[in-house]
Write a protein that holds these residues in place. Structure first.
Motif, PDB file in Angstrom:
ATOM      1  N   GLY A  56      -3.905   6.916   9.526  1.00 45.15           N
ATOM      2  CA  GLY A  56      -3.179   7.333   8.336  1.00 45.15           C
ATOM      3  C   GLY A  56      -3.041   9.164   8.283  1.00 45.15           C
ATOM      4  N   ILE A  57      -3.218   9.451   9.309  1.00 44.99           N
ATOM      5  CA  ILE A  57      -2.893  11.254   9.336  1.00 44.99           C
ATOM      6  C   ILE A  57      -1.528  11.400   9.449  1.00 44.99           C
ATOM      7  N   ASN A  58      -0.928  12.359   8.780  1.00 46.52           N
ATOM      8  CA  ASN A  58       0.431  12.727   8.677  1.00 46.52           C
ATOM      9  C   ASN A  58       0.871  14.193   8.917  1.00 46.52           C
ATOM     10  N   ALA A  59      -0.523  15.087   9.276  1.00 44.59           N
ATOM     11  CA  ALA A  59      -0.135  16.633   9.843  1.00 44.59           C
ATOM     12  C   ALA A  59      -1.281  17.075  10.416  1.00 44.59           C
ATOM     13  N   ILE A  60      -0.867  18.075  11.451  1.00 43.43           N
ATOM     14  CA  ILE A  60      -1.897  18.676  12.148  1.00 43.43           C
ATOM     15  C   ILE A  60      -1.504  19.943  12.588  1.00 43.43           C
ATOM     16  N   ALA A  61      -2.518  20.941  12.598  1.00 44.07           N
ATOM     17  CA  ALA A  61      -2.330  21.969  12.959  1.00 44.07           C
ATOM     18  C   ALA A  61      -3.098  22.228  14.212  1.00 44.07           C
ATOM     19  N   ILE A  62      -2.433  22.873  15.158  1.00 39.45           N
ATOM     20  CA  ILE A  62      -2.976  22.659  16.628  1.00 39.45           C
ATOM     21  C   ILE A  62      -3.752  23.621  17.028  1.00 39.45           C
ATOM     22  N   ASN A  63      -3.969  24.710  16.352  1.00 40.09           N
ATOM     23  CA  ASN A  63      -4.736  25.912  17.040  1.00 40.09           C
ATOM     24  C   ASN A  63      -5.775  26.419  16.217  1.00 40.09           C
ATOM     25  N   ASN A  64      -6.660  27.081  16.610  1.00 41.17           N
ATOM     26  CA  ASN A  64      -7.967  27.553  15.719  1.00 41.17           C
ATOM     27  C   ASN A  64      -7.221  28.546  14.741  1.00 41.17           C
ATOM     28  N   VAL A  65      -8.102  28.216  13.545  1.00 46.80           N
ATOM     29  CA  VAL A  65      -7.743  29.223  12.347  1.00 46.80           C
ATOM     30  C   VAL A  65      -7.999  30.674  12.598  1.00 46.80           C
ATOM     31  N   ASN A  66      -9.111  30.806  13.925  1.00 50.58           N
ATOM     32  CA  ASN A  66      -9.106  32.292  14.443  1.00 50.58           C
ATOM     33  C   ASN A  66      -8.200  32.420  15.590  1.00 50.58           C
ATOM     34  N   VAL A  67      -7.172  32.947  14.892  1.00 44.67           N
ATOM     35  CA  VAL A  67      -5.892  33.210  16.137  1.00 44.67           C
ATOM     36  C   VAL A  67      -6.182  34.502  16.951  1.00 44.67           C
ATOM     37  N   GLY A 120      -9.544   9.864   8.217  1.00 43.49           N
ATOM     38  CA  GLY A 120      -8.000   9.126   7.944  1.00 43.49           C
ATOM     39  C   GLY A 120      -8.143   8.157   6.911  1.00 43.49           C
ATOM     40  N   ARG A 121      -8.774   7.039   6.826  1.00 43.24           N
ATOM     41  CA  ARG A 121      -8.877   5.938   6.066  1.00 43.24           C
ATOM     42  C   ARG A 121      -9.162   6.563   4.594  1.00 43.24           C
ATOM     43  N   LEU A 122     -10.211   7.402   4.425  1.00 44.25           N
ATOM     44  CA  LEU A 122     -10.537   7.945   3.115  1.00 44.25           C
ATOM     45  C   LEU A 122      -9.446   8.857   2.695  1.00 44.25           C
ATOM     46  N   ALA A 123      -8.562   9.437   3.384  1.00 41.78           N
ATOM     47  CA  ALA A 123      -7.619  10.187   2.910  1.00 41.78           C
ATOM     48  C   ALA A 123      -6.559   9.314   2.390  1.00 41.78           C
ATOM     49  N   TRP A 124      -6.145   8.209   3.115  1.00 35.75           N
ATOM     50  CA  TRP A 124      -5.416   7.269   2.730  1.00 35.75           C
ATOM     51  C   TRP A 124      -5.555   6.531   1.469  1.00 35.75           C
ATOM     52  N   ASN A 125      -6.766   6.172   1.398  1.00 32.78           N
ATOM     53  CA  ASN A 125      -7.252   5.401   0.193  1.00 32.78           C
ATOM     54  C   ASN A 125      -8.749   5.977  -0.113  1.00 32.78           C
ATOM     55  N   PRO A 126      -8.885   7.055  -1.070  1.00 34.06           N
ATOM     56  CA  PRO A 126     -10.387   7.195  -1.349  1.00 34.06           C
ATOM     57  C   PRO A 126     -11.205   6.382  -2.042  1.00 34.06           C
ATOM     58  N   GLU A 127     -10.555   5.192  -2.634  1.00 34.52           N
ATOM     59  CA  GLU A 127     -11.310   4.144  -3.247  1.00 34.52           C
ATOM     60  C   GLU A 127     -12.253   3.387  -2.155  1.00 34.52           C
ATOM     61  N   MET A 128     -11.785   3.299  -0.932  1.00 34.33           N
ATOM     62  CA  MET A 128     -12.574   2.528   0.074  1.00 34.33           C
ATOM     63  C   MET A 128     -13.975   3.112  -0.036  1.00 34.33           C
ATOM     64  N   SER A 129     -14.863   2.149   0.115  1.00 33.04           N
ATOM     65  CA  SER A 129     -16.191   2.432   0.204  1.00 33.04           C
ATOM     66  C   SER A 129     -16.616   2.883   1.590  1.00 33.04           C
ATOM     67  N   ALA A 130     -17.640   3.626   1.808  1.00 28.76           N
ATOM     68  CA  ALA A 130     -18.271   4.232   2.863  1.00 28.76           C
ATOM     69  C   ALA A 130     -18.555   3.049   3.811  1.00 28.76           C
ATOM     70  N   GLU A 131     -18.916   1.926   3.368  1.00 32.68           N
ATOM     71  CA  GLU A 131     -19.637   0.739   4.030  1.00 32.68           C
ATOM     72  C   GLU A 131     -18.219   0.070   4.455  1.00 32.68           C
ATOM     73  N   GLU A 132     -17.431   0.050   3.782  1.00 29.65           N
ATOM     74  CA  GLU A 132     -16.054  -0.931   4.112  1.00 29.65           C
ATOM     75  C   GLU A 132     -15.229  -0.048   5.322  1.00 29.65           C
ATOM     76  N   ILE A 133     -15.286   1.259   5.159  1.00 30.52           N
ATOM     77  CA  ILE A 133     -14.809   2.034   6.185  1.00 30.52           C
ATOM     78  C   ILE A 133     -15.677   1.722   7.502  1.00 30.52           C
ATOM     79  N   ALA A 134     -16.856   1.793   7.467  1.00 32.99           N
ATOM     80  CA  ALA A 134     -17.796   1.546   8.579  1.00 32.99           C
ATOM     81  C   ALA A 134     -17.710   0.304   9.505  1.00 32.99           C
ATOM     82  N   GLU A 161       0.828  -1.206   0.118  1.00 29.89           N
ATOM     83  CA  GLU A 161       0.115  -0.050  -0.075  1.00 29.89           C
ATOM     84  C   GLU A 161       0.813   1.300   0.097  1.00 29.89           C
ATOM     85  N   ASN A 162       0.376   2.208  -0.830  1.00 24.10           N
ATOM     86  CA  ASN A 162       1.073   3.691  -0.556  1.00 24.10           C
ATOM     87  C   ASN A 162      -0.254   4.811  -0.552  1.00 24.10           C
ATOM     88  N   PRO A 163      -0.155   5.445   0.233  1.00 20.11           N
ATOM     89  CA  PRO A 163      -1.042   6.455   0.309  1.00 20.11           C
ATOM     90  C   PRO A 163      -1.539   7.078  -0.879  1.00 20.11           C
TER      91      PRO A 163
END
Ligand code: BDP
Length: 681
Positions: free
Chosen positions: A195-206, A469-483, A142-144
């Motif tokens: 599968g998340i690889n980035a995070i912004a840790i504070n509100n966009v309203n700064v 996260g799963r969808l971002a890693w692989n958007p081919e997954m169906s909503a049902e598979e993820i659930a 697998e590659n993201p």
């Protein structure tokens, strides 16, 4: 139990045909020990295996017993390298992994090009075991699909969370960074496992205090960065565009002013001295009263490039949000259309942004409504990096008091064919970077967590975080598979339980839509907090979210022929689809057209009858969710049972309120009775 472990239960598996297989693996071979991410992978795998099999796992540098689990990056040792052919190792990209079972020795090997890939591979193996799958004959590579898979926290340092529905911030309290770092580490694990690889840790309203994350609180930020680094997650800060004024002691924030530019260069250098792998800045500028380059007669490209220039020498990026519109509109002026704003502001700037700027575009043109068309800006700037922005937090979809599984909505968006480069130019291909080939692309989303023990308030809302996260890693997954994955990892394999939750999740979005705002019209919520029905809540205000309902009809004319011209922002074929009453899909009719109440939909119903029917049915189906849940009492632990039962009961009640408010309003406005004579108050 209380939901804290979420989908990382690692509960002892005692039933099922594959249990014996797992128990055979109690030796782990690690070919490199000195990397923080590899250490996280090892910890996770031993913890997971010990939980699932109930046996202690030993660790060493080489294969001593078989079968073993061998993990490592390619080129770090014989054990890992001889497990994979060069064909396989060549096919594994930066964050990808290969996962194979050796048919002779029974060894399971997880090989990757980077420690991050090893970590993702470990989570994959644990997912297989956690869902009771076979580990014989594994042959996975697998590659993201998406490169940036980002989370945006809307956390404020006073401990509140903007649009937070699960308690307070896990990051801040009393205008300080929290000392409870364990909770943050557990969050990092949850994110990395999906599968998340980035995070912004504070509100966009700064606010002023959060601006100081750049300076005074930098050592605390560095601590947080270290936690996320161990899970291969890059840390970003949201910054106030006018930081030079707010905390820098300058009198200007003009992006072309050399002192302003110098201040940002220095700020960036200081950050990178503390956090060498710092991700960069997330910026909301010239939007909803936030400062921005407009004050100085400059545009968004000038503003973004100023920050990009400061970050560039360090490899950092600027993520610049496109949620920009005039929030002081006059509702009587029908020539301005909030839906047009992002495209009107940004599209003409294509080609002007530096290559380390990414534009972050909300999935729809208005604001995360239950139903909106896809933003026409996505894909419309071939020379500019873009990421799509979703809202996992259920601001407009029940605020985590109602169940609303959002993956089906996001799938629908991914599948939308923009037709920008002919048929098949889907949002999915645009977002993964396949269409324009820009250096950066991917997903960003507003988190739905807080310090509630179960993270998300509603236990079932965990599915949206996991699924994102799963969808971002692989958007081919169906909503049902993820659930299915999420349900099994979280609740186990009890069939009645799994089926019940699956049905609840899979129907929840449509049910929510049916008892709230109809046919794509949006809003109709109480101002400010946005919870609950209020048809005219925003109708005569300045925010640009109108339905124009009167005694004749409703909806917003966004056609090019007679309306705001919004439809012209789409490729011709989509423009024509939406422009014409004949072809516009029912579900978006009122987004694009103003029609009389007796306008007949493709479904054969009139608009007014559709409103009545969906609201009666929606409220009934909401009650049905609770009835379905009642049948699993005794199949799921009592605490979780009660919690979900309480939320579903509240939803059922609140759905009735929605039904009655909406139906009554439109009965009074239109004077047209319900065809079936049901009671409308
Ligand atoms: C809206 C929210 C508001 C956010 C804004 C944004 O109501 O709290 O600040 O979006 O995305 O949905 O900037």
């Amino acid at each position: 139990g209380d939901g804290y472990l979420a989908w990382l239960q690692y509960r002892r598996i005692t039933a099922g045909t594959n249990v014996d297989q797992y128990a055979a693996y109690n030796h782990l071979v690690v070919t490199e020990q000195d990397d923080v991410v590899i250490r996280s992978a090892v910890n996770e795998l031993t913890q997971g295996m010990e939980g699932i099999t109930g046996r202690k796992v030993s660790i060493s540098g080489k294969t001593e017993t078989t079968p073993s689990i061998i993990i490592g990056t390619f080129g770090t040792g014989l054990a890992i390298d001889k497990s994979f052919s060069t064909g396989v190792s060549d096919a594994v990209k930066a964050e990808g992994y290969a996962l194979q079972t050796d048919s002779i020795t029974g060894n399971i090997a997880i090989g990757a090009a980077t420690p991050a890939g090893v970590l993702y591979g470990v989570f994959h193996l644990l997912r297989i075991m956690g869902t009771g799958g076979s580990v014989h004959n594994l042959n996975i590579l697998e590659n993201p699909v998406n490169q940036l898979r980002m989370i945006n926290q809307w956390d404020n340092m006073d401990g509140s969370v903007e649009r937070g529905y699960a308690g307070k911030s896990i990051f801040y309290e009393d205008n300080r960074v929290t000392s409870n770092l364990q909770r943050i580490q557990d969050y990092a694990r949850l994110l990395a496992s999906s599968g998340i690889n980035a995070i912004a840790i504070n509100n966009v309203n700064v606010h002023r205090v959060e601006s100081r994350l750049l300076t005074e609180f930098l050592p605390d930020v560095a601590k947080l960065a270290a936690i996320f680094r161990a899970y291969a997650i890059k840390l970003f800060l949201s910054v106030n565009y006018a930081s030079t004024i707010e905390i820098g002691g300058l009198s200007s924030a003009d992006p072309l002013d050399s002192d302003v530019r110098e201040w940002w260069r220095t700020a960036a250098s200081e950050i990178y001295a503390e956090i060498p792998d710092f991700g960069g800045f997330l910026v909301k500028a010239d939007s909803e009263n936030r400062p921005g380059p407009f004050t100085y007669g400059r545009d968004h490209a000038d503003g973004a490039n100023m920050l990009a220039e400061a970050l560039k020498p360090h490899g950092g990026i600027v993520i610049w949000r496109c949620f920009v519109y005039n929030c002081k509109q006059d509702w009587r002026d029908r020539t301005t259309d909030r839906a047009r704003a992002a495209y009107d502001h940004f599209q003409p700037l294509d080609g002007r942004f530096m290559d380390n700027v990414i534009l972050q575009v909300k999935n729809g043109p208005i604001d995360f409504q239950v139903r909106e068309p896809v933003s026409p800006l996505l894909g419309a700037m071939p020379k500019t990096n873009q990421v799509i922005e979703f809202q996992i937090a259920q601001e407009y979809t029940g605020q985590q008091r109602h169940v609303c599984y959002l993956i089906p909505q996001w799938k629908k968006i991914m599948d939308f064919d923009t037709q920008l480069q002919g048929e098949g130019t889907t949002i999915q291909r645009i977002v993964e970077g396949d269409v324009h080939g820009n250096p950066y692309s991917g997903f960003a989303a507003v988190s739905n967590i807080g310090n509630d023990t179960n993270w998300t308030g509603h236990l079932l809302a965990q599915a949206n975080l996991y699924g994102y996260g799963r969808l971002a890693w692989n958007p081919e997954m169906s909503a049902e598979e993820i659930a299915m994955e999420w349900i099994t990892l979280t609740f186990g394999t009890n069939e009645l339980l799994v089926q019940t939750i699956l049905n609840i999740l899979m129907n929840s979005w449509v049910i929510y839509e049916s008892y709230t705002a109809p046919l794509g019209v949006g809003f109709m919520v109480n101002p400010d907090h946005h919870y609950g029905p209020n048809v005219d809540g925003y109708e005569y205000s300045m925010w640009g979210t109108y339905h124009f309902a009167d005694c004749y009809g409703m909806g917003v004319d966004r056609t090019t022929a007679t309306g705001t011209g919004y439809t012209s922002q789409y490729a011709r074929i989509n423009m024509e689809l939406y422009e014409s009453l004949e072809s516009c899909p029912d579900e978006l009719l009122l987004f694009f057209h103003h029609v009389p109440y007796n306008h007949v939909l493709h479904s054969g119903k009139t608009v007014i009858q559709h409103i009545y029917d969906t609201h009666f049915e929606g409220a009934e189906r909401a009650a049905g969710l609770l009835d379905a849940w009642k049948l699993v009492k005794g199949q799921v632990d009592e605490e979780a049972y009660q919690h979900v039962a309480n939320r579903l009961a509240e939803q059922a009640e609140h759905a009735k309120e929605w039904r009655d408010r909406i139906n009554t309003y439109f009965l009074r406005k239109s004077g047209i009775a319900d065809q079936w004579g049901r009671t409308i108050y």
